[in-house]
Design a protein around this motif. Structure first.
Motif, PDB file in Angstrom:
ATOM      1  N   GLY A  68      37.340  67.151  57.663  1.00 16.87           N
ATOM      2  CA  GLY A  68      36.724  66.519  58.827  1.00 16.87           C
ATOM      3  C   GLY A  68      35.673  67.395  59.463  1.00 16.87           C
ATOM      4  N   TYR A  69      35.963  68.689  59.548  1.00 12.82           N
ATOM      5  CA  TYR A  69      35.004  69.645  60.095  1.00 12.82           C
ATOM      6  C   TYR A  69      33.713  69.616  59.290  1.00 12.82           C
ATOM      7  N   TRP A  70      33.826  69.647  57.962  1.00 16.68           N
ATOM      8  CA  TRP A  70      32.628  69.683  57.115  1.00 16.68           C
ATOM      9  C   TRP A  70      31.894  68.347  57.097  1.00 16.68           C
ATOM     10  N   TYR A  71      32.625  67.242  57.166  1.00 20.78           N
ATOM     11  CA  TYR A  71      31.935  65.938  57.273  1.00 20.78           C
ATOM     12  C   TYR A  71      31.105  65.904  58.554  1.00 20.78           C
ATOM     13  N   ARG A  72      31.679  66.391  59.648  1.00 23.48           N
ATOM     14  CA  ARG A  72      30.916  66.407  60.905  1.00 23.48           C
ATOM     15  C   ARG A  72      29.681  67.290  60.781  1.00 23.48           C
ATOM     16  N   ARG A  73      29.831  68.454  60.181  1.00 25.54           N
ATOM     17  CA  ARG A  73      28.673  69.349  60.001  1.00 25.54           C
ATOM     18  C   ARG A  73      27.596  68.702  59.132  1.00 25.54           C
ATOM     19  N   ALA A  74      28.025  67.892  58.178  1.00 23.79           N
ATOM     20  CA  ALA A  74      27.070  67.211  57.292  1.00 23.79           C
ATOM     21  C   ALA A  74      26.548  65.913  57.903  1.00 23.79           C
ATOM     22  N   ARG A  75      27.042  65.601  59.114  1.00 19.99           N
ATOM     23  CA  ARG A  75      26.665  64.357  59.792  1.00 19.99           C
ATOM     24  C   ARG A  75      26.992  63.138  58.922  1.00 19.99           C
ATOM     25  N   ALA A  76      28.211  63.129  58.404  1.00 18.55           N
ATOM     26  CA  ALA A  76      28.678  62.054  57.533  1.00 18.55           C
ATOM     27  C   ALA A  76      30.082  61.635  57.958  1.00 18.55           C
ATOM     28  N   GLU A  77      30.410  60.406  57.659  1.00 20.28           N
ATOM     29  CA  GLU A  77      31.753  59.888  57.918  1.00 20.28           C
ATOM     30  C   GLU A  77      32.664  60.217  56.735  1.00 20.28           C
ATOM     31  N   MET A  78      33.916  60.538  57.025  1.00 20.75           N
ATOM     32  CA  MET A  78      34.874  60.726  55.947  1.00 20.75           C
ATOM     33  C   MET A  78      35.157  59.359  55.324  1.00 20.75           C
ATOM     34  N   PRO A  79      34.956  59.220  54.039  1.00 22.73           N
ATOM     35  CA  PRO A  79      35.179  57.911  53.405  1.00 22.73           C
ATOM     36  C   PRO A  79      36.635  57.474  53.480  1.00 22.73           C
ATOM     37  N   SER A  80      36.820  56.178  53.487  1.00 24.58           N
ATOM     38  CA  SER A  80      38.173  55.627  53.463  1.00 24.58           C
ATOM     39  C   SER A  80      38.537  55.168  52.053  1.00 24.58           C
ATOM     40  N   TYR A  81      37.622  55.348  51.125  1.00 26.82           N
ATOM     41  CA  TYR A  81      37.854  54.941  49.737  1.00 26.82           C
ATOM     42  C   TYR A  81      38.230  56.157  48.890  1.00 26.82           C
ATOM     43  N   SER A  82      38.434  55.923  47.602  1.00 25.79           N
ATOM     44  CA  SER A  82      38.981  56.946  46.708  1.00 25.79           C
ATOM     45  C   SER A  82      38.062  58.150  46.528  1.00 25.79           C
ATOM     46  N   LEU A  83      38.676  59.257  46.183  1.00 25.12           N
ATOM     47  CA  LEU A  83      37.929  60.465  45.857  1.00 25.12           C
ATOM     48  C   LEU A  83      37.044  60.241  44.634  1.00 25.12           C
ATOM     49  N   GLU A  84      37.544  59.455  43.696  1.00 26.56           N
ATOM     50  CA  GLU A  84      36.765  59.171  42.490  1.00 26.56           C
ATOM     51  C   GLU A  84      35.467  58.451  42.833  1.00 26.56           C
ATOM     52  N   LYS A  85      35.549  57.501  43.752  1.00 29.78           N
ATOM     53  CA  LYS A  85      34.347  56.771  44.165  1.00 29.78           C
ATOM     54  C   LYS A  85      33.398  57.699  44.929  1.00 29.78           C
ATOM     55  N   GLU A  86      33.953  58.554  45.768  1.00 26.06           N
ATOM     56  CA  GLU A  86      33.111  59.490  46.505  1.00 26.06           C
ATOM     57  C   GLU A  86      32.396  60.433  45.534  1.00 26.06           C
ATOM     58  N   TRP A  87      33.120  60.946  44.541  1.00 22.91           N
ATOM     59  CA  TRP A  87      32.529  61.827  43.540  1.00 22.91           C
ATOM     60  C   TRP A  87      31.374  61.117  42.836  1.00 22.91           C
ATOM     61  N   GLU A  88      31.615  59.878  42.424  1.00 21.19           N
ATOM     62  CA  GLU A  88      30.578  59.094  41.746  1.00 21.19           C
ATOM     63  C   GLU A  88      29.356  58.898  42.636  1.00 21.19           C
ATOM     64  N   GLU A  89      29.569  58.583  43.898  1.00 23.81           N
ATOM     65  CA  GLU A  89      28.447  58.398  44.825  1.00 23.81           C
ATOM     66  C   GLU A  89      27.638  59.679  44.994  1.00 23.81           C
ATOM     67  N   LEU A  90      28.330  60.804  45.093  1.00 23.61           N
ATOM     68  CA  LEU A  90      27.620  62.073  45.242  1.00 23.61           C
ATOM     69  C   LEU A  90      26.813  62.400  43.987  1.00 23.61           C
ATOM     70  N   VAL A  91      27.401  62.196  42.820  1.00 23.50           N
ATOM     71  CA  VAL A  91      26.668  62.444  41.576  1.00 23.50           C
ATOM     72  C   VAL A  91      25.414  61.575  41.553  1.00 23.50           C
ATOM     73  N   LYS A  92      25.566  60.299  41.813  1.00 22.70           N
ATOM     74  CA  LYS A  92      24.416  59.391  41.776  1.00 22.70           C
ATOM     75  C   LYS A  92      23.361  59.783  42.802  1.00 22.70           C
ATOM     76  N   GLN A  93      23.794  60.201  43.970  1.00 20.54           N
ATOM     77  CA  GLN A  93      22.855  60.618  45.024  1.00 20.54           C
ATOM     78  C   GLN A  93      22.053  61.839  44.574  1.00 20.54           C
ATOM     79  N   TRP A  94      22.722  62.789  43.933  1.00 17.80           N
ATOM     80  CA  TRP A  94      22.065  64.044  43.583  1.00 17.80           C
ATOM     81  C   TRP A  94      21.400  64.007  42.210  1.00 17.80           C
ATOM     82  N   LEU A  95      21.571  62.918  41.473  1.00 20.54           N
ATOM     83  CA  LEU A  95      20.843  62.746  40.209  1.00 20.54           C
ATOM     84  C   LEU A  95      19.388  62.364  40.461  1.00 20.54           C
ATOM     85  N   VAL A  96      19.118  61.847  41.630  1.00 22.31           N
ATOM     86  CA  VAL A  96      17.759  61.370  41.938  1.00 22.31           C
ATOM     87  C   VAL A  96      16.776  62.512  41.992  1.00 22.31           C
TER      88      VAL A  96
END
Length: 96
Positions: A68-96
């Motif tokens: 929670g501390y790091w999500y706040r520092r990143a100005r992001a909400e902690m997801p309510s969905y799976s870690l697997e989905k979050e991992w996939e979203e981050l990969v896709k975001q940083w592939l750009v």
């Protein structure tokens, strides 16, 4: 590189040299090397994407307070969905 190509690279011994540092962290995380991924996250604390990575890693670790501390520092909400989905979203975001 596509998301599927990134996932396919997980069969390799090492991440591809042309991966960004953030993608390397997610690669290490997917390979079970949380510590290597965490070291990358800590290497540039105060940088939004690195703080976002840090948040994800502590969520995965099960440390909700620290995540929670790091999500706040990143100005992001902690997801309510799976870690697997979050991992996939981050990969896709940083592939750009």
């Amino acid at each position: 590189m596509t998301f599927q190509e990134f996932k396919n690279s997980l069969s390799e011994e090492r991440p591809t040299a042309d991966f960004s540092v953030l993608l390397k962290a997610l690669w290490y995380d997917a390979k079970g090397d949380w510590e290597a991924a965490h070291n990358i996250a800590q290497s540039r604390e105060g940088t939004r994407d690195y703080d976002r990575l840090h948040a994800y890693l502590h969520r995965k670790e099960g440390d909700q307070w620290n995540a929670g501390y790091w999500y706040r520092r990143a100005r992001a909400e902690m997801p309510s969905y799976s870690l697997e989905k979050e991992w996939e979203e981050l990969v896709k975001q940083w592939l750009v």
